[in-house]
Design a protein around this motif. Sequence first.
Motif, PDB file in Angstrom:
ATOM      1  N   SER A 169       0.765  -1.046   0.136  1.00 16.89           N
ATOM      2  CA  SER A 169       0.035   0.072   0.043  1.00 16.89           C
ATOM      3  C   SER A 169       0.839   1.351   0.083  1.00 16.89           C
ATOM      4  CB  SER A 169      -0.915  -0.060   1.216  1.00 16.89           C
ATOM      5  OG  SER A 169      -0.119   0.198   2.309  1.00 16.89           O
ATOM      6  N   HIS A 170       2.041   1.147   0.109  1.00 13.09           N
ATOM      7  CA  HIS A 170       3.052   2.117   0.229  1.00 13.09           C
ATOM      8  C   HIS A 170       4.138   2.088  -0.968  1.00 13.09           C
ATOM      9  CE1 HIS A 170       1.633   3.885   4.263  1.00 13.09           C
ATOM     10  NE2 HIS A 170       1.727   2.535   4.515  1.00 13.09           N
ATOM     11  N   GLN A 171       3.842   1.275  -1.997  1.00 14.40           N
ATOM     12  CA  GLN A 171       4.663   0.983  -3.034  1.00 14.40           C
ATOM     13  C   GLN A 171       4.778   2.464  -3.677  1.00 14.40           C
ATOM     14  OE1 GLN A 171       4.798  -2.925  -5.128  1.00 14.40           O
ATOM     15  NE2 GLN A 171       3.643  -1.737  -6.726  1.00 14.40           N
ATOM     16  N   HIS A 172       6.102   2.483  -4.306  1.00 18.48           N
ATOM     17  CA  HIS A 172       6.188   3.666  -5.234  1.00 18.48           C
ATOM     18  C   HIS A 172       5.386   3.656  -6.574  1.00 18.48           C
ATOM     19  CE1 HIS A 172       8.361   6.807  -7.456  1.00 18.48           C
ATOM     20  NE2 HIS A 172       8.907   7.108  -6.547  1.00 18.48           N
ATOM     21  N   SER A 173       4.684   4.566  -6.793  1.00 23.52           N
ATOM     22  CA  SER A 173       3.753   4.712  -7.803  1.00 23.52           C
ATOM     23  C   SER A 173       4.401   4.190  -9.125  1.00 23.52           C
ATOM     24  CB  SER A 173       3.257   6.067  -8.125  1.00 23.52           C
ATOM     25  OG  SER A 173       4.274   7.054  -8.256  1.00 23.52           O
ATOM     26  N   TYR A 174       5.756   4.450  -9.412  1.00 23.71           N
ATOM     27  CA  TYR A 174       6.408   4.300 -10.828  1.00 23.71           C
ATOM     28  C   TYR A 174       6.314   2.685 -10.893  1.00 23.71           C
ATOM     29  CZ  TYR A 174       9.897   4.376 -14.221  1.00 23.71           C
ATOM     30  OH  TYR A 174      10.380   4.526 -15.615  1.00 23.71           O
ATOM     31  N   LEU A 175       6.264   1.946 -10.058  1.00 25.76           N
ATOM     32  CA  LEU A 175       5.992   0.694 -10.226  1.00 25.76           C
ATOM     33  C   LEU A 175       4.567   0.001 -10.766  1.00 25.76           C
ATOM     34  CD1 LEU A 175       7.894  -0.991  -7.094  1.00 25.76           C
ATOM     35  CD2 LEU A 175       8.896  -0.584  -9.156  1.00 25.76           C
ATOM     36  N   GLY A 176       3.859   0.796 -10.550  1.00 23.60           N
ATOM     37  CA  GLY A 176       2.425   0.480 -11.391  1.00 23.60           C
ATOM     38  C   GLY A 176       1.824  -0.684 -10.503  1.00 23.60           C
ATOM     39  N   SER A 177       1.575  -1.687 -11.490  1.00 22.92           N
ATOM     40  CA  SER A 177       0.989  -2.981 -11.277  1.00 22.92           C
ATOM     41  C   SER A 177       2.010  -4.044 -10.436  1.00 22.92           C
ATOM     42  CB  SER A 177       0.107  -3.713 -12.105  1.00 22.92           C
ATOM     43  OG  SER A 177       0.937  -3.837 -13.269  1.00 22.92           O
ATOM     44  N   GLY A 178       3.318  -3.666 -10.575  1.00 28.92           N
ATOM     45  CA  GLY A 178       4.395  -4.671 -10.045  1.00 28.92           C
ATOM     46  C   GLY A 178       5.450  -4.945 -10.780  1.00 28.92           C
ATOM     47  N   SER A 179       6.851  -5.080 -10.311  1.00 28.32           N
ATOM     48  CA  SER A 179       7.836  -5.321 -11.136  1.00 28.32           C
ATOM     49  C   SER A 179       7.697  -6.544 -11.917  1.00 28.32           C
ATOM     50  CB  SER A 179       9.142  -5.067 -10.413  1.00 28.32           C
ATOM     51  OG  SER A 179       9.087  -6.126  -9.297  1.00 28.32           O
ATOM     52  N   ARG A 180       6.940  -7.666 -11.547  1.00 33.49           N
ATOM     53  CA  ARG A 180       7.188  -8.873 -12.439  1.00 33.49           C
ATOM     54  C   ARG A 180       6.292  -8.729 -13.536  1.00 33.49           C
ATOM     55  NH1 ARG A 180       3.742 -12.551 -12.982  1.00 33.49           N
ATOM     56  NH2 ARG A 180       4.437 -15.079 -13.701  1.00 33.49           N
ATOM     57  N   VAL A 181       5.230  -8.080 -13.296  1.00 31.38           N
ATOM     58  CA  VAL A 181       4.490  -7.417 -14.707  1.00 31.38           C
ATOM     59  C   VAL A 181       5.314  -6.768 -15.707  1.00 31.38           C
ATOM     60  CG1 VAL A 181       2.420  -6.298 -15.588  1.00 31.38           C
ATOM     61  CG2 VAL A 181       2.106  -7.708 -13.745  1.00 31.38           C
ATOM     62  N   LEU A 182       6.055  -5.886 -15.270  1.00 36.94           N
ATOM     63  CA  LEU A 182       6.773  -4.990 -16.169  1.00 36.94           C
ATOM     64  C   LEU A 182       7.856  -5.716 -16.759  1.00 36.94           C
ATOM     65  CD1 LEU A 182       8.432  -2.344 -17.254  1.00 36.94           C
ATOM     66  CD2 LEU A 182       9.448  -2.337 -14.865  1.00 36.94           C
ATOM     67  N   TYR A 183       8.484  -6.905 -16.242  1.00 44.77           N
ATOM     68  CA  TYR A 183       9.607  -7.696 -16.632  1.00 44.77           C
ATOM     69  C   TYR A 183       8.953  -8.493 -17.662  1.00 44.77           C
ATOM     70  CZ  TYR A 183      12.973  -6.286 -13.231  1.00 44.77           C
ATOM     71  OH  TYR A 183      14.102  -5.361 -12.408  1.00 44.77           O
ATOM     72  N   GLU A 184       7.829  -9.202 -17.513  1.00 42.13           N
ATOM     73  CA  GLU A 184       7.296  -9.657 -18.499  1.00 42.13           C
ATOM     74  C   GLU A 184       6.826  -9.066 -19.573  1.00 42.13           C
ATOM     75  OE1 GLU A 184       3.766 -13.232 -18.790  1.00 42.13           O
ATOM     76  OE2 GLU A 184       3.760 -12.052 -17.124  1.00 42.13           O
ATOM     77  N   GLN A 185       6.316  -7.955 -19.395  1.00 45.69           N
ATOM     78  CA  GLN A 185       5.910  -6.967 -20.550  1.00 45.69           C
ATOM     79  C   GLN A 185       7.247  -6.757 -21.464  1.00 45.69           C
ATOM     80  OE1 GLN A 185       4.276  -3.618 -18.669  1.00 45.69           O
ATOM     81  NE2 GLN A 185       2.250  -4.678 -18.773  1.00 45.69           N
ATOM     82  N   THR A 186       8.379  -6.554 -20.669  1.00 45.02           N
ATOM     83  CA  THR A 186       9.547  -6.419 -21.401  1.00 45.02           C
ATOM     84  C   THR A 186      10.056  -7.674 -22.289  1.00 45.02           C
ATOM     85  OG1 THR A 186      10.692  -4.955 -19.796  1.00 45.02           O
ATOM     86  CG2 THR A 186      11.971  -5.786 -21.033  1.00 45.02           C
ATOM     87  N   TYR A 187       9.793  -8.537 -21.822  1.00 46.70           N
ATOM     88  CA  TYR A 187      10.213  -9.857 -22.475  1.00 46.70           C
ATOM     89  C   TYR A 187       9.355 -10.023 -23.728  1.00 46.70           C
ATOM     90  CZ  TYR A 187      10.110 -14.679 -23.995  1.00 46.70           C
ATOM     91  OH  TYR A 187       9.934 -16.091 -24.548  1.00 46.70           O
ATOM     92  N   ASN A 188       7.959  -9.750 -23.733  1.00 42.37           N
ATOM     93  CA  ASN A 188       7.010  -9.878 -24.673  1.00 42.37           C
ATOM     94  C   ASN A 188       7.282  -8.932 -25.893  1.00 42.37           C
ATOM     95  OD1 ASN A 188       5.667 -12.034 -23.516  1.00 42.37           O
ATOM     96  ND2 ASN A 188       4.170 -10.830 -22.603  1.00 42.37           N
ATOM     97  N   SER A 189       7.651  -7.492 -25.464  1.00 40.02           N
ATOM     98  CA  SER A 189       7.923  -6.529 -26.364  1.00 40.02           C
ATOM     99  C   SER A 189       9.460  -6.502 -26.908  1.00 40.02           C
ATOM    100  CB  SER A 189       7.724  -5.222 -25.880  1.00 40.02           C
ATOM    101  OG  SER A 189       8.676  -5.009 -24.671  1.00 40.02           O
ATOM    102  N   MET A 190      10.332  -7.152 -26.473  1.00 39.02           N
ATOM    103  CA  MET A 190      11.676  -6.989 -26.983  1.00 39.02           C
ATOM    104  C   MET A 190      11.858  -7.747 -28.241  1.00 39.02           C
ATOM    105  SD  MET A 190      15.080  -8.501 -24.711  1.00 39.02           S
ATOM    106  CE  MET A 190      14.723  -7.258 -23.384  1.00 39.02           C
TER     107      MET A 190
END
Length: 274
Positions: A169-190
Amino acid sequence: MAVRLFEGKEHASSYLKYRLTPPEELISKILTFLKTHNGSLRELAVDVGCGSGQGTVLLAPHFTQVVGTDISPAQLEQAVKHNSAPNISYRECPAEELPFENGSVDLVTAMSAYHWFDHPRFLQEVDRILKPKGCLAILNYSLDIELSYGDCSKELNHICKEFHDILRSHQHSYLGSGSRVLYEQTYNSMQYPVKEWEPSYWVSQLVPLSRYIGMVESFSSYQLLLEKDPEEARRVSTDITQRLLSAMKVTSIETQVTMAVRYFYVLACKPSAQ
């Protein structure tokens, strides 16, 4: 660099003391991927967002030269202070402006740091500095940390989940829905055709309970709560610690527990010709 955190000297010292060192088996997977797709070239590795250098030192035995980069002088001060490998050096710079020549680097790593970068600019910079067949490895771990001790593991993990939910609930807003989602999105778009995505790689180790508490307190979410409301942050940590000790029926926070951490990672190889 998109977000600047972990820059205070006290936090940098805590980061060195408590943050997880990337496990050797993950380093081995990175090196195997590199060898498979890049042969035996291991001249230069660059560890971006290296913090206090826990991951950087693990690369030293495998490369002629290793350079750790970070934007925080306090973190780099800790890294330099605790580095004894002659082939490691450190540079202060943003992740999106790396001081290396075009096509000069065999391996770029970002260990628990990529989520804080300006992602498109960083990936563009990686592509610039990597040699043909050079590799990128970005990895992180989730808050789904599990503790095991005697017959009370289920209760311990219920308490840990409460701790992690409070911090989310205090997570930095830059992380959005979480870093795991970001890493998977990075993989998919690479765009690199040779790439790997591992969403769940568990690593267990025996640690004192104090190590688990100290590690969670080093997370950005706890540090943001500490900055906003120091009294509440310390109350939450003390309450969680006491509940864990009570469940374990022990009094010392140096009591050993088994801590299981779930990592996820992306590996990618730059094509020989683009």
